[in-house]
Design a protein around this motif. Structure first.
Motif, mmCIF file in Angstrom:
data_model
loop_
_atom_site.group_PDB
_atom_site.id
_atom_site.type_symbol
_atom_site.label_atom_id
_atom_site.label_comp_id
_atom_site.label_asym_id
_atom_site.label_seq_id
_atom_site.Cartn_x
_atom_site.Cartn_y
_atom_site.Cartn_z
ATOM 1 N N LEU A 115 0.800 -1.326 -0.357
ATOM 2 C CA LEU A 115 0.004 0.157 0.034
ATOM 3 C C LEU A 115 0.738 1.104 0.184
ATOM 4 N N ASN A 116 1.913 1.246 0.537
ATOM 5 C CA ASN A 116 2.959 2.371 0.810
ATOM 6 C C ASN A 116 3.399 2.698 -0.770
ATOM 7 N N GLU A 117 3.373 1.608 -1.686
ATOM 8 C CA GLU A 117 3.790 1.862 -2.753
ATOM 9 C C GLU A 117 3.027 2.509 -3.916
ATOM 10 N N VAL A 118 1.637 2.005 -3.643
ATOM 11 C CA VAL A 118 0.662 2.647 -4.466
ATOM 12 C C VAL A 118 0.567 4.190 -4.597
ATOM 13 N N ARG A 119 0.674 4.707 -5.681
ATOM 14 C CA ARG A 119 0.510 6.146 -5.934
ATOM 15 C C ARG A 119 -1.046 6.680 -6.222
ATOM 16 N N LYS A 120 -1.386 5.809 -6.781
ATOM 17 C CA LYS A 120 -2.995 6.415 -7.105
ATOM 18 C C LYS A 120 -3.659 6.145 -5.911
ATOM 19 N N LEU A 121 -4.449 7.559 -5.402
ATOM 20 C CA LEU A 121 -4.700 7.433 -4.010
ATOM 21 C C LEU A 121 -6.387 7.141 -3.853
ATOM 22 N N TRP A 122 -6.900 7.134 -5.145
ATOM 23 C CA TRP A 122 -8.436 6.317 -5.073
ATOM 24 C C TRP A 122 -8.165 4.674 -5.065
ATOM 25 N N PHE A 123 -7.389 4.044 -5.863
ATOM 26 C CA PHE A 123 -6.855 2.900 -5.734
ATOM 27 C C PHE A 123 -6.602 2.453 -4.318
ATOM 28 N N LYS A 124 -5.552 2.890 -3.664
ATOM 29 C CA LYS A 124 -5.222 2.862 -2.456
ATOM 30 C C LYS A 124 -6.341 2.829 -1.421
ATOM 31 N N LYS A 125 -7.291 3.920 -1.600
ATOM 32 C CA LYS A 125 -8.467 3.804 -0.555
ATOM 33 C C LYS A 125 -9.406 2.548 -0.672
ATOM 34 N N ILE A 126 -9.574 2.198 -2.058
ATOM 35 C CA ILE A 126 -10.463 0.844 -2.236
ATOM 36 C C ILE A 126 -9.710 -0.196 -1.695
ATOM 37 N N ILE A 127 -8.264 -0.633 -1.873
ATOM 38 C CA ILE A 127 -7.642 -1.600 -1.391
ATOM 39 C C ILE A 127 -7.966 -1.467 0.272
ATOM 40 N N GLN A 128 -7.613 -0.337 0.954
ATOM 41 C CA GLN A 128 -7.645 -0.225 2.277
ATOM 42 C C GLN A 128 -9.066 -0.557 2.892
ATOM 43 N N THR A 129 -10.228 -0.255 2.329
ATOM 44 C CA THR A 129 -11.383 -0.468 2.464
ATOM 45 C C THR A 129 -11.886 -1.923 2.595
ATOM 46 N N VAL A 130 -11.282 -2.644 1.474
ATOM 47 C CA VAL A 130 -11.490 -3.990 1.362
ATOM 48 C C VAL A 130 -10.717 -4.932 2.188
ATOM 49 N N THR A 131 -9.613 -4.685 2.646
ATOM 50 C CA THR A 131 -8.731 -5.184 3.334
ATOM 51 C C THR A 131 -9.138 -4.979 4.989
ATOM 52 N N TYR A 132 -9.646 -3.676 5.375
ATOM 53 C CA TYR A 132 -9.851 -3.528 6.670
ATOM 54 C C TYR A 132 -11.279 -4.140 7.081
ATOM 55 N N GLY A 133 -12.168 -4.165 6.194
ATOM 56 C CA GLY A 133 -13.608 -4.557 6.509
ATOM 57 C C GLY A 133 -13.670 -5.931 7.185
ATOM 58 N N PRO A 134 -12.802 -6.865 7.012
ATOM 59 C CA PRO A 134 -13.219 -7.958 7.717
ATOM 60 C C PRO A 134 -12.962 -8.125 9.081
ATOM 61 N N TYR A 135 -12.149 -6.992 9.426
ATOM 62 C CA TYR A 135 -11.781 -6.855 11.082
ATOM 63 C C TYR A 135 -12.994 -6.498 11.759
ATOM 64 N N PHE A 136 -14.004 -5.997 11.141
ATOM 65 C CA PHE A 136 -15.150 -5.481 11.958
ATOM 66 C C PHE A 136 -16.289 -6.670 12.060
ATOM 67 N N LEU A 137 -15.988 -7.696 11.546
ATOM 68 C CA LEU A 137 -17.070 -8.578 11.487
ATOM 69 C C LEU A 137 -16.627 -9.646 12.739
ATOM 70 N N SER A 138 -17.817 -9.937 13.411
ATOM 71 C CA SER A 138 -17.548 -10.975 14.476
ATOM 72 C C SER A 138 -16.956 -12.355 14.113
ATOM 73 N N TRP A 139 -16.423 -12.943 14.995
ATOM 74 C CA TRP A 139 -16.034 -14.292 14.736
ATOM 75 C C TRP A 139 -17.322 -15.229 14.248
ATOM 76 N N VAL A 140 -18.392 -14.889 14.948
ATOM 77 C CA VAL A 140 -19.786 -15.678 14.413
ATOM 78 C C VAL A 140 -20.118 -15.474 13.121
ATOM 79 N N ILE A 141 -19.842 -14.514 12.634
ATOM 80 C CA ILE A 141 -20.188 -14.103 11.055
ATOM 81 C C ILE A 141 -19.156 -14.862 10.190
ATOM 82 N N VAL A 142 -17.736 -14.726 10.749
ATOM 83 C CA VAL A 142 -16.731 -15.152 9.783
ATOM 84 C C VAL A 142 -16.669 -16.880 9.735
#
Length: 318
Positions: A115-142
């Motif tokens: 992510l630190n090497e990504v220069r396109k800010l919009w693409f970086k934000k999309i990747i961050q959102t996709v990868t951060y999302g699962p953290y907020f799911l409970s283990w029951v949902i996982v």
């Protein structure tokens, strides 16, 4: 002349500790006031309950209370160490924790570096959102998602196995695959959030170091090796020390939800064993004794890992 010198020395001398503390308390009173809720939280929910550790040395009885229960010394510790399941749950706990340390920390670093090497800010934000999302799911949902993919009768994976003429596999009740499933789902859930810490560390690296490396003719890989990785080394060591200190905490929430009777041999850990003995069988003294044992081992490992890190040039925790 001597009197004037004495007065000058008295004025130049530092004020007593009591006076300096009073001045600091007055000057920073609002900051100290904001600290009060946090201090009260730790006092009420972390330090006061430590009095309950006495239960580990008593035959605790709910009707008699902590002070009225009979003192039995190290009886419950002997019960733990003589249990036929002790070495099995210790092995499972340590193995799962080591797997988490080895396989979970590297994906955090790699994702942060990419992510630190990504220069396109919009693409970086999309990747961050996709990868951060699962953290907020409970283990029951996982677990529900995992079950939808790996269930023997209705799972998507086994559906395609049957379509190609294969025999369905009971992934969730397979001793050879259970630990792999635990570690894989943990990586999927926590990698995005874990990368945040390393991204913050990367943001603190002096950009002049990269400019100097470019002047010296260093390419991207050389910059990564000589500037970026040393810049996050202390953070990596700090997190490693904290994980080593909690090596006997193999993730109760996840394991308890995924665990079933067929995989006790490889999946039963200290915390699930304590849950059964303490809450299901109401053997509170045995459960507290095991938790005290865990705390002592964890404290020892943190001290040892911190000294080892300092010996090899790291900053450690303190």
């Amino acid at each position: 002349m001597k009197r004037e010198q004495a007065v000058t020395n008295a004025l130049a001398a530092p004020a007593p500790l009591r006076i300096r503390f009073g001045r600091a308390l007055t000057r920073y009173r609002w900051f100290y006031l904001m600290m009060v809720p946090g201090l009260l939280y730790y006092l009420v929910y972390h330090y006061v309950p430590m009095g309950g550790l006495l239960i580990a040395f008593k035959d605790y009885n709910l009707s008699k209370g902590i002070w009225g229960s009979e003192w039995v010394g190290f009886k419950h510790f002997r019960t733990i160490f003589d249990s036929p399941y002790f070495y099995e749950i210790m092995r499972n706990t340590v193995v799962l924790s080591v797997y988490r340390i080895v396989f979970n920390m590297l994906p955090d670093v790699l994702l942060a570096l990419m992510l630190n090497e990504v220069r396109k800010l919009w693409f970086k934000k999309i990747i961050q959102t996709v990868t951060y999302g699962p953290y907020f799911l409970s283990w029951v949902i996982v677990y529900g998602l995992t079950f939808a993919f790996l269930a023997q009768d209705s799972g998507i994976v086994n559906y395609y196995i049957r379509e190609f003429g294969g025999t369905p596999i009971n992934f969730l009740a397979n001793n050879d695959l259970f630990r792999t499933i635990l570690v894989s789902t943990d990586i999927w859930k926590n990698t995005g959030f874990g990368a945040i810490i390393y991204l913050a560390a990367l943001a603190t690296i002096n950009q002049e170091l990269y400019e100097a490396a470019v002047v010296d003719g260093a390419g991207r890989w050389r910059q990564l090796w000589h500037v970026t990785l040393p810049g996050i080394r202390d953070v990596f060591i700090l997190l490693l020390i904290l994980r080593i200190g909690s090596i006997l905490d193999a993730g109760f929430d996840q394991v308890y939800i995924f665990l079933n009777a067929r995989v006790y041999e490889v999946g039963d850990i200290i915390d699930t064993w304590v849950f059964r003995r303490g809450l299901e069988q109401l053997e509170f003294s045995v459960a507290i004794a095991m938790n005290l044992f865990k705390s002592v081992i964890g404290f020892t490992l943190v001290i040892g890992a911190n000294k080892l890190a300092k010996r090899f040039g790291g900053s450690g925790i303190w």
